[in-house]
Motif scaffolding. Structure first.
Motif, PDB file in Angstrom:
ATOM      1  N   ARG A 169       4.584   9.446   3.939  1.00  0.00           N
ATOM      2  CA  ARG A 169       5.073   8.821   2.709  1.00  0.00           C
ATOM      3  C   ARG A 169       4.518   9.490   1.457  1.00  0.00           C
ATOM      4  N   GLY A 170       3.939  10.671   1.623  1.00  0.00           N
ATOM      5  CA  GLY A 170       3.600  11.482   0.457  1.00  0.00           C
ATOM      6  C   GLY A 170       2.294  11.127  -0.221  1.00  0.00           C
ATOM      7  N   GLN A 171       1.223  10.975   0.561  1.00  0.00           N
ATOM      8  CA  GLN A 171      -0.078  10.631  -0.020  1.00  0.00           C
ATOM      9  C   GLN A 171      -0.461  11.556  -1.184  1.00  0.00           C
ATOM     10  N   ALA A 172      -0.328  12.858  -0.968  1.00  0.00           N
ATOM     11  CA  ALA A 172      -0.706  13.802  -2.031  1.00  0.00           C
ATOM     12  C   ALA A 172       0.157  13.590  -3.272  1.00  0.00           C
ATOM     13  N   TRP A 173       1.430  13.339  -3.052  1.00  0.00           N
ATOM     14  CA  TRP A 173       2.350  13.196  -4.181  1.00  0.00           C
ATOM     15  C   TRP A 173       2.014  11.963  -5.022  1.00  0.00           C
ATOM     16  N   VAL A 174       1.753  10.829  -4.355  1.00  0.00           N
ATOM     17  CA  VAL A 174       1.474   9.621  -5.145  1.00  0.00           C
ATOM     18  C   VAL A 174       0.130   9.709  -5.856  1.00  0.00           C
ATOM     19  N   ILE A 175      -0.835  10.386  -5.244  1.00  0.00           N
ATOM     20  CA  ILE A 175      -2.120  10.539  -5.940  1.00  0.00           C
ATOM     21  C   ILE A 175      -1.915  11.360  -7.207  1.00  0.00           C
ATOM     22  N   ALA A 176      -1.192  12.456  -7.072  1.00  0.00           N
ATOM     23  CA  ALA A 176      -0.891  13.289  -8.246  1.00  0.00           C
ATOM     24  C   ALA A 176      -0.138  12.480  -9.302  1.00  0.00           C
ATOM     25  N   GLN A 177       0.847  11.728  -8.859  1.00  0.00           N
ATOM     26  CA  GLN A 177       1.650  10.940  -9.803  1.00  0.00           C
ATOM     27  C   GLN A 177       0.817   9.852 -10.475  1.00  0.00           C
ATOM     28  N   SER A 178      -0.087   9.264  -9.717  1.00  0.00           N
ATOM     29  CA  SER A 178      -0.911   8.201 -10.287  1.00  0.00           C
ATOM     30  C   SER A 178      -1.881   8.765 -11.333  1.00  0.00           C
ATOM     31  N   ILE A 179      -2.433   9.943 -11.044  1.00  0.00           N
ATOM     32  CA  ILE A 179      -3.283  10.616 -12.038  1.00  0.00           C
ATOM     33  C   ILE A 179      -2.471  10.848 -13.309  1.00  0.00           C
TER      34      ILE A 179
ATOM     35  N   LEU B 172     -13.396  17.996  -8.337  1.00  0.00           N
ATOM     36  CA  LEU B 172     -12.492  16.833  -8.352  1.00  0.00           C
ATOM     37  C   LEU B 172     -11.836  16.682  -9.726  1.00  0.00           C
ATOM     38  N   MET B 173     -12.618  16.895 -10.760  1.00  0.00           N
ATOM     39  CA  MET B 173     -12.101  16.714 -12.121  1.00  0.00           C
ATOM     40  C   MET B 173     -11.032  17.756 -12.487  1.00  0.00           C
ATOM     41  N   GLN B 174     -11.007  18.863 -11.758  1.00  0.00           N
ATOM     42  CA  GLN B 174      -9.963  19.873 -12.028  1.00  0.00           C
ATOM     43  C   GLN B 174      -8.578  19.316 -11.690  1.00  0.00           C
ATOM     44  N   MET B 175      -8.533  18.380 -10.765  1.00  0.00           N
ATOM     45  CA  MET B 175      -7.249  17.753 -10.444  1.00  0.00           C
ATOM     46  C   MET B 175      -6.696  17.029 -11.664  1.00  0.00           C
ATOM     47  N   ALA B 176      -7.567  16.311 -12.346  1.00  0.00           N
ATOM     48  CA  ALA B 176      -7.128  15.582 -13.547  1.00  0.00           C
ATOM     49  C   ALA B 176      -6.810  16.553 -14.677  1.00  0.00           C
TER      50      ALA B 176
END
Ligand SMILES: [Zn+2]
Lengths: 316, 282
Positions: A169-179, B172-176
């Motif tokens: 279900r796209g764990q990486a995608w939702v984390i990126a989107q939530s950020i 980790l902060m590089q992601m943000a």
């Protein structure tokens, strides 16, 4: 169950209690002995708690009885209405959130939720969210923007769930989107690391204008156990990994990853949750007051600048 | 074949170290391929079309219009935490730098792609498995900001085992940081194409790599958040065939297309041509 390094303290405490009980029931005067033991206890406590290793702090961050997101909401807020579901796939009990009042004003809150016992922990997947948990968080961010209310996120997760369903279900995608969604909030955003801040699963709700951390919480790119398993090829080297990762609140303050450390009572929040929560309340209150003065554009710019500056390198 | 064996034996004995291996073996179908042919075929096996890992410099040759690439990456890593595991981080860095021939796991710069002014950023698996620390995060952020300033498209080729442990919370902060930078690009309607290659996992997938306007994946590439080993340990069962491969992600709606490397440049150029403000109307 006391933590490993708490055991000598616990033993001394029960010995004192025993003597006091005996003195009271027998009428024998043991006040000198008891006073001596109390002094020893005070010394032992201050020695233990003043010199906590990073690994010991990680254990405090995970200690049973440490305030969870729902405890914080119950103690520091009123009128809480829990909101559920991601409106797409399902409900994820590893993430809780909703509307509440903090010091009389409406806020939107979200946080990872650990269980208080094994049964609840299983139901909440040990606070390891699936994608729907992050989608719920994003839904609440939308709500904060729509009603112009501050957004408060409580971080307490070993990490996002590493499993087949989560990947599908796209764990990486939702984390990126939530950020990204959190970065775009036009209202004050505050993140508080309550206990464990495990990697991307923590950062997904960690893009605050201010990031606060409880004194004994940890926050890093990987858990000490996983880091040890990879770099030392042995998860039992977690104590070494914890040292190397510099994952404690004071470390993170020095690196600029967090903005403020919220003091905990001696030995950790689990030993006196009320005192820890009082400190948290004061920090939240001051932070929201400070951010409340900023316009939506200023808040966006402030958040950009806050994260833009993180990292250390040499110009080539 | 005999020649290859001869070279192998010599190398094993520590002689003739400077004689390059002339042959490569396809990890999928075991075919012996003459290295020049493999390079010519963009590191795709001519027998079975398996996509082998491609050096970062070759990626640039493949994607940038000939002669247009001008490198802008230049940062060097440091050791912010004084990280020591079985050896000190600076020692590891030295070794990675020697192996990869660059200061960190990224190379990039200005170029045109199908005539569209672009910033091309390519991660390098040869450097610490393409892990993202401060340098990778900062170079990507600067690249994106530069693209926004100069009205360029952004193309990022991702390959990464995830965030770099030795820079811990700063990694980790590089992601943000990289994610926030993307909004500068979006405000100016500049296109961003992300290319996911084998492997792309962890903090790189869970930040800039997943947030492109258009996402292409190379056939068979391993792509995901958690690595397969971690998942296997967590759930204590075998993983299904094809799990976390590019085709699996296409099926689950996470990428736009799985694109054969030999068509990749044309496909990227076409998207940039359709979306870049200077090209929207011809
Ligand atoms: Zn082959």
């Amino acid at each position: 169950m006391p933590l490993e390094f708490e055991k000598p303290i616990e033993e001394l405490e029960s010995k004192i209690a025993e003597l006091e009980g005996f003195a009271a029931s027998s009428g024998v005067d043991l006040s000198d002995e008891i006073r001596g033991l109390r002094e020893r206890l005070a010394r032992l406590k201050s020695e233990t708690f003043a010199n906590l290793s990073r690994w010991e702090r990680v254990q405090i961050a995970r200690a049973p009885g440490r305030p969870t997101t729902l405890d914080v909401i119950a103690q520091l807020m009123t009128d809480f209405v829990e909101l559920s579901g991601d409106r797409t796939f399902g409900e994820d009990a590893a993430v809780v959130g909703g509307l509440a009042r903090f010091e009389g004003s409406t806020v939107v809150v979200v946080g990872h939720q650990k269980g208080r016992d094994t049964k609840e922990n299983i139901r909440r997947n040990f606070a390891m969210p699936h994608p729907e948990g992050y989608r719920k968080a994003m839904r609440l961010m939308d709500m904060a923007d729509r009603f112009g209310r501050p957004f408060i996120a409580f971080i307490d997760t070993p990490g996002a769930y590493p499993g087949i369903s989560a990947e599908e279900r796209g764990q990486a995608w939702v984390i990126a989107q939530s950020i990204q969604r959190m970065a775009r909030l036009r209202v004050p955003a505050v993140a508080v690391v309550l206990g464990e801040g495990g990697s991307g699963g923590a950062l997904a709700i960690g893009v605050g204008n201010r990031v606060l951390i409880m004194e004994n919480a940890w926050y890093s790119v990987i858990s000490p156990e996983s880091c040890a398993a990879i770099l030392w090829r042995d998860a039992r080297e977690a104590a070494k990994a914890a040292e190397a990762l510099k994952l404690t609140a004071p470390d993170l303050l020095a690196l600029g990853v967090v903005d403020r450390v919220i003091p905990e009572p001696d030995g950790g929040a689990h030993r006196n949750p009320q005192a820890a929560l009082a400190n948290l309340k004061q920090a939240l209150s001051e932070t929201l007051a400070e951010l409340g003065a900023l316009s939506p554009e200023a808040l966006l710019e402030d958040r950009y600048r806050r994260f833009r500056g993180l990292g250390q390198f040499l110009e080539g | 074949m005999a020649l290859e064996r001869l070279f192998r034996r010599r190398r094993a004995q520590g002689e003739a170290r400077d004689i390059p291996e002339l042959w490569a073996k396809c990890p999928k179908c075991d075919a012996q391929i003459y290295k020049k042919d493999l390079e010519h075929n963009l590191y795709v096996c001519p027998k079975c079309s398996h996509h082998l890992r491609m050096p970062a410099s070759k990626r640039i040759e493949m994607l940038a219009d000939p002669g247009s690439f001008e490198e802008t990456t230049r940062l060097r890593p440091t050791d912010p935490l004084g990280f020591v595991d079985t050896e000190p981080y600076p020692k590891r860095l030295e070794r990675y730098q020697r192996e990869a021939g660059r200061p960190d796991a990224i190379v990039g710069g200005r170029c045109t792609i199908g005539g569209v002014p672009s910033i091309l950023l390519v991660m390098d698996y040869a450097f610490a498995g393409g892990s993202m620390g401060s340098v990778v995060g900062e170079e990507i952020t600067r690249g994106i900001e530069q693209a926004a300033q100069e009205e360029r498209a952004v193309v990022i080729v991702a390959v990464s085992g995830g965030a770099r442990m030795q820079e811990a919370a700063l990694s980790l902060m590089q992601m943000a940081k990289t994610t926030l930078a993307l909004d500068r690009l979006w405000a100016r309607r500049l296109p961003y194409v992300s290319i996911l290659t084998d492997p792309t996992t962890g903090g790189v997938t869970a930040s800039f790599a997943a947030l492109a306007d258009v996402i292409f994946a190379e056939p068979g590439a391993l792509i995901g958040f958690a690595g397969p080993r971690v998942i296997k340990q967590t759930i204590r069962q075998e993983l299904p065939e094809g799990f976390q491969r590019a085709e699996f992600l296409l099926k689950h709606g996470m990428v736009d297309q799985v694109v054969d490397r030999r068509r990749l440049k044309a496909q990227v150029a076409q998207v940039l041509g359709l979306l870049h403000p200077a090209r929207v109307r011809l």
